[in-house]
Write an enzyme that holds these catalytic residues in place. Structure first.
Site, PDB file in Angstrom:
ATOM      1  N   LYS A 276       0.840  -1.198   0.000  1.00  0.00           N
ATOM      2  CA  LYS A 276       0.000   0.000   0.000  1.00  0.00           C
ATOM      3  C   LYS A 276       0.874   1.246   0.000  1.00  0.00           C
ATOM      4  O   LYS A 276       2.013   1.204   0.471  1.00  0.00           O
ATOM      5  CB  LYS A 276      -0.862   0.019   1.282  1.00  0.00           C
ATOM      6  CG  LYS A 276      -2.026  -0.933   1.283  1.00  0.00           C
ATOM      7  CD  LYS A 276      -2.839  -0.801   2.567  1.00  0.00           C
ATOM      8  CE  LYS A 276      -4.013  -1.761   2.587  1.00  0.00           C
ATOM      9  NZ  LYS A 276      -5.009  -1.506   1.535  1.00  0.00           N
ATOM     10  N   ARG A 350     -10.612 -11.328   1.513  1.00  0.00           N
ATOM     11  CA  ARG A 350     -11.433 -12.401   0.919  1.00  0.00           C
ATOM     12  C   ARG A 350     -10.706 -13.731   0.978  1.00  0.00           C
ATOM     13  O   ARG A 350     -11.331 -14.789   1.025  1.00  0.00           O
ATOM     14  CB  ARG A 350     -11.813 -12.005  -0.517  1.00  0.00           C
ATOM     15  CG  ARG A 350     -10.628 -11.808  -1.425  1.00  0.00           C
ATOM     16  CD  ARG A 350     -10.966 -11.002  -2.680  1.00  0.00           C
ATOM     17  NE  ARG A 350     -11.004  -9.557  -2.426  1.00  0.00           N
ATOM     18  CZ  ARG A 350     -11.300  -8.655  -3.347  1.00  0.00           C
ATOM     19  NH1 ARG A 350     -11.589  -9.030  -4.579  1.00  0.00           N
ATOM     20  NH2 ARG A 350     -11.323  -7.370  -3.041  1.00  0.00           N
TER      21      ARG A 350
HETATM   22  N1  BES Z   1      -8.371  -3.642   4.202  1.00  0.00           N
HETATM   23  C1  BES Z   1      -8.441  -3.206   2.860  1.00  0.00           C
HETATM   24  C2  BES Z   1      -9.704  -2.419   2.554  1.00  0.00           C
HETATM   25  C3  BES Z   1      -9.757  -1.023   3.117  1.00  0.00           C
HETATM   26  C4  BES Z   1      -9.014  -0.017   2.551  1.00  0.00           C
HETATM   27  C5  BES Z   1     -10.610  -0.734   4.147  1.00  0.00           C
HETATM   28  C6  BES Z   1      -9.101   1.277   3.051  1.00  0.00           C
HETATM   29  C7  BES Z   1     -10.716   0.553   4.627  1.00  0.00           C
HETATM   30  C8  BES Z   1      -9.966   1.559   4.097  1.00  0.00           C
HETATM   31  C9  BES Z   1      -8.439  -4.412   1.913  1.00  0.00           C
HETATM   32  O1  BES Z   1      -7.677  -5.490   2.325  1.00  0.00           O
HETATM   33  C10 BES Z   1      -7.861  -3.940   0.630  1.00  0.00           C
HETATM   34  O2  BES Z   1      -6.720  -3.580   0.622  1.00  0.00           O
HETATM   35  N2  BES Z   1      -8.657  -3.958  -0.428  1.00  0.00           N
HETATM   36  C11 BES Z   1      -8.215  -3.496  -1.699  1.00  0.00           C
HETATM   37  C12 BES Z   1      -8.744  -4.463  -2.743  1.00  0.00           C
HETATM   38  C13 BES Z   1      -8.181  -4.228  -4.106  1.00  0.00           C
HETATM   39  C14 BES Z   1      -6.713  -4.594  -4.129  1.00  0.00           C
HETATM   40  C15 BES Z   1      -8.953  -5.066  -5.091  1.00  0.00           C
HETATM   41  C16 BES Z   1      -8.783  -2.093  -1.906  1.00  0.00           C
HETATM   42  O3  BES Z   1      -9.912  -1.825  -1.491  1.00  0.00           O
HETATM   43  O4  BES Z   1      -8.056  -1.266  -2.452  1.00  0.00           O
HETATM   44 MN    MN Z   2      -5.645  -5.294   1.742  1.00  0.00          MN
END
Ligand code: BES
Ligand code: MN
Ligand code: ZN
Length: 493
Positions: A276, A350
């Site tokens: 990230k 997931r």
């Molecule tokens: N934990 C995150 C989702 C999230 C991001 C929750 C920001 C709250 C605030 C999740 O694991 C994630 O990183 N999801 C990605 C999925 C994508 C790579 C398809 C996302 O939402 O960017």
């Molecule tokens: Mn994630």
């Protein structure tokens, strides 16, 4: 916090502060009228001075009111009388508690007796107790000097004798729920070097001991034995060992099928190899808020001795990059046998949930509800006011939406149509773990749905509701109120 119900004469109550409601337009409630009568119109005089209109959120502190034993009388604006509802009551209680000076350790109020259309005394008393606990909550901050708890220790609810039993039942309910919400907030707020998967396992064991739940905390070897290849693919890059927590509250009939709650327990989400960006990454300590909500629900139903069978499942690990970490392109074999091409290691929620959903089959559940901070896309779609709801059964969806409405913890249903499933196609495995930028929270739910075919299932995406950012950064305890309200409803059936 100690709550009690009294049917005493309000002017004779010994209390640090009496909370007295005033409707918009300087309209007196019954309690305000009673105090006005014994105090030679001290309340009307204060209103006449123009210091208070009765607008929602406003308040005015009076001291040494003649004929009244209480040290202080706090006039609390209730808003428009003909628009009074549970939500406006909640807002007034919150504003009143926030307006209390530090010297107030006990308060009394008739708020559970205010007239609200189509609302029972029990519901009003429950709302008052829950909101008081929510409003006095303080973060368990890690500071050299320990933080003082909120000074408020006692709340007396004034009620007619005939309503006392209903008020008492409401207080019990609101307090049980409030304690569950506080636990979910606490766990979310803890730093990720303390709130690790093994810490969550210990918390589950502690709860089990306190309330008589059955508990198992599976370690790496047991998780391997279950063939949870997808979950194991996420934990690979971390030095912190994973846990798979199984909690069971078995207070229903033996023959009754359980409700299974599944909580995402990523104690820190760096994104893994698909790292990230750095800004605000600290907030990914909240990526275990689904797990925290399951533990919060168990605290509440343990307190309430809910006559229902409920199972809690928590897959918990960190999502870290390392030389051993799962890479984009890796293919994992889930417990269900379906294979998954990991195109983005940041779509890890997931991957741990799908194996928990397969594990849930063994309980022959009446319903399975997973709760997860799953997608940033859900925050873009719905913002921070409501959780995203997906379900493969419309009755279950309706029941959860209604519970959210009632609990002031709303969700909004999103589609789970087959049209979206194709976005998960993979040339190399049964499916990919991401479906592209379009409809990100829907394709995440579609992915989960492939592991939830054998029972009625719902998925709550709480990415926007589980915590607040900015100056007020902190866990919210959501969606514990929605879930506990749903379970209370199931138990009443
Ligand atoms: N934990 C995150 C989702 C999230 C991001 C929750 C920001 C709250 C605030 C999740 O694991 C994630 O990183 N999801 C990605 C999925 C994508 C790579 C398809 C996302 O939402 O960017
Ligand atoms: Mn994630
Ligand atoms: Zn995540």
């Amino acid at each position: 916090m100690e709550f009690s119900i009294k049917s005493a004469a309000p002017e004779k109550l010994r209390t640090d502060c009496l909370l007295v409601g005033i409707y918009e337009g300087k309209k007196l409630t019954d309690l305000a009228k009673a105090l006005d009568a014994v105090s030679d119109k001290a309340i009307s005089a204060a209103l006449k001075s123009g210091d208070m209109e009765g607008k929602a959120g406003s308040s005015l502190m009076l001291r040494q009111v003649a004929g009244v034993t209480a040290s202080r009388v706090l006039l609390v604006g209730l808003g428009k009388a003909d628009e009074a509802n549970l939500k406006s009551l909640r807002n007034s209680v919150r504003a009143a508690v926030k307006a209390l000076p530090a010297g107030v350790e006990n308060i009394a109020t008739d708020f559970a007796g205010l007239s609200i259309k189509k609302t029972t005394v029990q519901q009003k008393a429950a709302a008052v107790a829950e909101v008081v606990l929510d409003a006095i909550y303080k973060v368990n901050a890690v500071k050299a000097k320990s933080i003082e708890p909120h000074p408020l220790k006692q709340v007396v609810l004034l009620a007619d004798k005939a309503d006392a039993a209903a008020a008492e039942a409401g207080v019990q309910q609101g307090q049980g729920l409030g304690l569950g919400v506080a636990l979910a907030k606490d766990l979310g707020n803890l730093p990720p070097n303390i709130c690790t998967p093994s810490y969550l396992g210990k918390q589950a064991e502690k709860l089990a001991k306190e309330y008589g739940f059955k508990v198992e905390v599976l370690e790496q070897a047991a998780i391997e034995k279950l063939n949870m290849g997808s979950f194991l693919g996420v934990t690979r890059g971390s030095e912190e060992p994973p846990r798979f927590i199984v909690l069971q509250h078995l207070q229903g009939k033996k023959s009754q099928k359980p409700v299974v709650l599944v909580g995402k327990g990523i104690t820190f989400d760096t994104g893994g190899i698909s790292l990230k960006p750095g800004a605000d990454m600290d907030e990914m300590k909240y990526d275990m808020c689904g797990a925290a909500s399951v533990l919060g629900v168990f605290k509440a139903i343990g307190e309430l001795k809910l006559p229902l069978n409920v199972v809690g499942l928590i897959p918990t690990c960190e999502n870290m990059p390392s030389g051993r970490a799962t890479k984009p392109g890796d293919i994992l074999t889930s417990m269900s046998g379906q294979t998954i091409e990991v195109l983005n290691t940041d779509a890890e929620g997931r991957l741990i949930l799908c194996d928990a959903l397969t594990y849930a089959e063994r309980f022959e559940p009446s319903a399975v509800i997973d709760i997860a901070t799953l997608t940033g896309a859900c925050v873009i779609a719905l913002g921070h006011h409501v959780s995203g709801l997906f379900a493969n059964n419309d009755d279950l969806a309706k029941a959860l939406l209604a519970a959210g409405e009632q609990a002031n913890d709303r969700a909004w249903q999103m589609p789970l149509w087959d049209d979206y499933q194709g976005q998960l196609d993979s040339n190399f495995a049964d499916m990919a773990n991401i479906g592209g930028r379009a409809a990100g929270s829907i394709t995440a739910a579609c992915f989960l749905s492939r592991f939830a075919k054998k029972y009625d299932w719902a998925h709550l995406d709480i990415a926007g509701t589980a915590w607040k950012s900015g100056k007020e950064k902190g866990g919210t305890g959501r969606p514990v109120p929605l879930l506990v309200t749903y379970l209370l409803e199931q138990a009443a059936k």
